[in-house]
Design a protein around this motif. Sequence first.
Motif, PDB file in Angstrom:
ATOM      1  N   GLU A  45     -28.501  55.990  47.600  1.00  0.00           N
ATOM      2  CA  GLU A  45     -29.870  56.467  47.437  1.00  0.00           C
ATOM      3  C   GLU A  45     -30.359  56.163  46.030  1.00  0.00           C
ATOM      4  OE1 GLU A  45     -31.879  57.804  49.567  1.00  0.00           O
ATOM      5  OE2 GLU A  45     -30.563  58.250  51.270  1.00  0.00           O
ATOM      6  N   PRO A  46     -31.602  55.706  45.886  1.00  0.00           N
ATOM      7  CA  PRO A  46     -32.135  55.514  44.536  1.00  0.00           C
ATOM      8  C   PRO A  46     -32.405  56.856  43.860  1.00  0.00           C
ATOM      9  CG  PRO A  46     -33.839  55.104  46.168  1.00  0.00           C
ATOM     10  CD  PRO A  46     -32.569  55.324  46.943  1.00  0.00           C
ATOM     11  N   THR A  47     -32.118  56.921  42.586  1.00  0.00           N
ATOM     12  CA  THR A  47     -32.491  58.102  41.799  1.00  0.00           C
ATOM     13  C   THR A  47     -34.003  58.077  41.563  1.00  0.00           C
ATOM     14  OG1 THR A  47     -32.182  56.928  39.718  1.00  0.00           O
ATOM     15  CG2 THR A  47     -30.239  58.026  40.660  1.00  0.00           C
ATOM     16  N   ASP A  48     -34.532  59.138  40.970  1.00  0.00           N
ATOM     17  CA  ASP A  48     -35.966  59.133  40.644  1.00  0.00           C
ATOM     18  C   ASP A  48     -36.294  57.973  39.701  1.00  0.00           C
ATOM     19  OD1 ASP A  48     -36.366  61.327  42.235  1.00  0.00           O
ATOM     20  OD2 ASP A  48     -36.255  62.779  40.579  1.00  0.00           O
ATOM     21  N   VAL A  49     -35.415  57.756  38.722  1.00  0.00           N
ATOM     22  CA  VAL A  49     -35.615  56.636  37.809  1.00  0.00           C
ATOM     23  C   VAL A  49     -35.530  55.314  38.590  1.00  0.00           C
ATOM     24  CG1 VAL A  49     -34.703  55.403  35.799  1.00  0.00           C
ATOM     25  CG2 VAL A  49     -34.751  57.899  35.821  1.00  0.00           C
ATOM     26  N   GLY A  50     -34.589  55.225  39.519  1.00  0.00           N
ATOM     27  CA  GLY A  50     -34.429  54.020  40.329  1.00  0.00           C
ATOM     28  C   GLY A  50     -35.658  53.730  41.165  1.00  0.00           C
ATOM     29  N   LYS A  51     -36.282  54.774  41.725  1.00  0.00           N
ATOM     30  CA  LYS A  51     -37.503  54.582  42.517  1.00  0.00           C
ATOM     31  C   LYS A  51     -38.629  54.019  41.656  1.00  0.00           C
ATOM     32  CE  LYS A  51     -36.450  58.290  45.808  1.00  0.00           C
ATOM     33  NZ  LYS A  51     -36.832  59.638  46.304  1.00  0.00           N
ATOM     34  N   ASP A  52     -38.787  54.589  40.468  1.00  0.00           N
ATOM     35  CA  ASP A  52     -39.837  54.087  39.565  1.00  0.00           C
ATOM     36  C   ASP A  52     -39.549  52.642  39.151  1.00  0.00           C
ATOM     37  OD1 ASP A  52     -41.178  56.481  39.670  1.00  0.00           O
ATOM     38  OD2 ASP A  52     -40.259  57.276  37.831  1.00  0.00           O
ATOM     39  N   PHE A  53     -38.271  52.367  38.855  1.00  0.00           N
ATOM     40  CA  PHE A  53     -37.901  51.006  38.451  1.00  0.00           C
ATOM     41  C   PHE A  53     -38.178  50.014  39.581  1.00  0.00           C
ATOM     42  CE2 PHE A  53     -34.834  47.530  38.176  1.00  0.00           C
ATOM     43  CZ  PHE A  53     -35.027  47.080  36.875  1.00  0.00           C
ATOM     44  N   LEU A  54     -37.864  50.386  40.815  1.00  0.00           N
ATOM     45  CA  LEU A  54     -38.097  49.507  41.966  1.00  0.00           C
ATOM     46  C   LEU A  54     -39.584  49.193  42.122  1.00  0.00           C
ATOM     47  CD1 LEU A  54     -37.109  48.043  44.507  1.00  0.00           C
ATOM     48  CD2 LEU A  54     -37.304  50.227  45.735  1.00  0.00           C
ATOM     49  N   GLN A  55     -40.427  50.208  41.990  1.00  0.00           N
ATOM     50  CA  GLN A  55     -41.869  49.975  42.127  1.00  0.00           C
ATOM     51  C   GLN A  55     -42.369  49.002  41.068  1.00  0.00           C
ATOM     52  OE1 GLN A  55     -43.688  53.858  42.030  1.00  0.00           O
ATOM     53  NE2 GLN A  55     -43.083  54.362  44.131  1.00  0.00           N
ATOM     54  N   GLN A  56     -41.928  49.231  39.822  1.00  0.00           N
ATOM     55  CA  GLN A  56     -42.370  48.334  38.746  1.00  0.00           C
ATOM     56  C   GLN A  56     -41.830  46.908  38.951  1.00  0.00           C
ATOM     57  OE1 GLN A  56     -44.524  49.052  36.367  1.00  0.00           O
ATOM     58  NE2 GLN A  56     -44.728  51.196  37.045  1.00  0.00           N
ATOM     59  N   ALA A  57     -40.563  46.798  39.376  1.00  0.00           N
ATOM     60  CA  ALA A  57     -39.965  45.483  39.590  1.00  0.00           C
ATOM     61  C   ALA A  57     -40.672  44.727  40.708  1.00  0.00           C
ATOM     62  CB  ALA A  57     -38.480  45.638  39.906  1.00  0.00           C
ATOM     63  N   GLU A  58     -41.033  45.434  41.779  1.00  0.00           N
ATOM     64  CA  GLU A  58     -41.724  44.776  42.885  1.00  0.00           C
ATOM     65  C   GLU A  58     -43.093  44.278  42.457  1.00  0.00           C
ATOM     66  OE1 GLU A  58     -41.530  47.770  45.916  1.00  0.00           O
ATOM     67  OE2 GLU A  58     -39.772  46.828  46.884  1.00  0.00           O
ATOM     68  N   ARG A  59     -43.777  45.023  41.597  1.00  0.00           N
ATOM     69  CA  ARG A  59     -45.079  44.553  41.094  1.00  0.00           C
ATOM     70  C   ARG A  59     -44.894  43.280  40.263  1.00  0.00           C
ATOM     71  NH1 ARG A  59     -45.935  50.179  39.566  1.00  0.00           N
ATOM     72  NH2 ARG A  59     -47.147  51.233  41.192  1.00  0.00           N
ATOM     73  N   VAL A  60     -43.870  43.285  39.415  1.00  0.00           N
ATOM     74  CA  VAL A  60     -43.610  42.107  38.582  1.00  0.00           C
ATOM     75  C   VAL A  60     -43.282  40.899  39.451  1.00  0.00           C
ATOM     76  CG1 VAL A  60     -42.039  41.105  36.885  1.00  0.00           C
ATOM     77  CG2 VAL A  60     -42.903  43.430  36.566  1.00  0.00           C
ATOM     78  N   LEU A  61     -42.433  41.085  40.461  1.00  0.00           N
ATOM     79  CA  LEU A  61     -42.054  39.973  41.342  1.00  0.00           C
ATOM     80  C   LEU A  61     -43.250  39.440  42.118  1.00  0.00           C
ATOM     81  CD1 LEU A  61     -38.603  41.231  42.696  1.00  0.00           C
ATOM     82  CD2 LEU A  61     -39.023  39.378  41.054  1.00  0.00           C
ATOM     83  N   ALA A  62     -44.124  40.342  42.562  1.00  0.00           N
ATOM     84  CA  ALA A  62     -45.320  39.907  43.282  1.00  0.00           C
ATOM     85  C   ALA A  62     -46.225  39.074  42.382  1.00  0.00           C
ATOM     86  CB  ALA A  62     -46.081  41.118  43.826  1.00  0.00           C
ATOM     87  N   SER A  63     -46.361  39.512  41.120  1.00  0.00           N
ATOM     88  CA  SER A  63     -47.172  38.745  40.171  1.00  0.00           C
ATOM     89  C   SER A  63     -46.542  37.382  39.896  1.00  0.00           C
ATOM     90  CB  SER A  63     -47.325  39.527  38.856  1.00  0.00           C
ATOM     91  OG  SER A  63     -48.021  40.740  39.062  1.00  0.00           O
ATOM     92  N   PHE A  64     -45.207  37.375  39.805  1.00  0.00           N
ATOM     93  CA  PHE A  64     -44.513  36.113  39.559  1.00  0.00           C
ATOM     94  C   PHE A  64     -44.688  35.156  40.737  1.00  0.00           C
ATOM     95  CE2 PHE A  64     -40.524  33.557  39.483  1.00  0.00           C
ATOM     96  CZ  PHE A  64     -40.774  32.887  38.299  1.00  0.00           C
ATOM     97  N   ASP A  65     -44.577  35.663  41.962  1.00  0.00           N
ATOM     98  CA  ASP A  65     -44.785  34.829  43.150  1.00  0.00           C
ATOM     99  C   ASP A  65     -46.198  34.266  43.180  1.00  0.00           C
ATOM    100  OD1 ASP A  65     -42.237  35.157  44.082  1.00  0.00           O
ATOM    101  OD2 ASP A  65     -42.724  36.796  45.445  1.00  0.00           O
ATOM    102  N   HIS A  66     -47.175  35.101  42.800  1.00  0.00           N
ATOM    103  CA  HIS A  66     -48.560  34.631  42.768  1.00  0.00           C
ATOM    104  C   HIS A  66     -48.735  33.525  41.731  1.00  0.00           C
ATOM    105  CE1 HIS A  66     -52.911  34.717  43.061  1.00  0.00           C
ATOM    106  NE2 HIS A  66     -52.975  34.846  41.751  1.00  0.00           N
TER     107      HIS A  66
END
Length: 270
Positions: A45-66
Amino acid sequence: MARHRSFSRAARELLITQPALSRTVAQLEATLGVRLLDRTSRRVEPTDVGKDFLQQAERVLASFDHALTTARRRAVLRLGFSWLLPAPWAQRTIKDFEQTTGASVTLSRTDDPLEALQRRTVDIAVVRGDAVDPELLHSVWLYDEARFAVCARESPLAGRGHLDWGEVRQWRLIVNVVSGTTGPWSWPEESRPTDIVETSNYDEWVETVAANRGIGIVPETARHRSPHPSLRFVALTNAPPVPVRLVYLPDGPRILIRRFVDASLAAVGS
């Protein structure tokens, strides 16, 4: 992995081993100084910090793909050719390449595609015949084309059903010395045609043949696509085929060239 709740399922999706994935996550946590995942014997299970990190990482990856998609749409591969791109191979190849890469293809008609490659005004070229220096250029064989004789409609040859390769030397031969695929060099020295008229480009060659100054030899593509009303095409028997190749410099845009070659080979097989 945070989505899968399992190291093994995440590793399968990433095509790596589970131990390698576990080490990577542990190294990331050590670098950040935080725990991203809570691990139990049954699930992850992701920790609270892990959940926040995942959201930020997914935004970065989406921007990179774009950003990658935008850059690819601006990429251009310059395709050189001397005359008559093979059809429908060229259309299928270009369509597939542009759809799968997002890049575009520009077409550059040149009397000497090999020289254009050396001058770097094209990135890859369609070349017919054998005039390729393997030490300087890379080439990929696509297929072979049959040869046809071509003559003026007033020529005695126009009424014949076929011409044997060995008979060509009995006729005056019109040769395009820059981009032609057939010339005296196409025969063994002892059986070469000796009555030769030289031209320096395809248009000169066509008009010289149409004026009944001699006969020419061309790949089959010309028979299907020549619009000149004064030309007649005659089947050649026992003639060696004309190889059709893609040729490129080894230090060209490698990824685009590799994808274009892949699309080209797929189009040949379709």
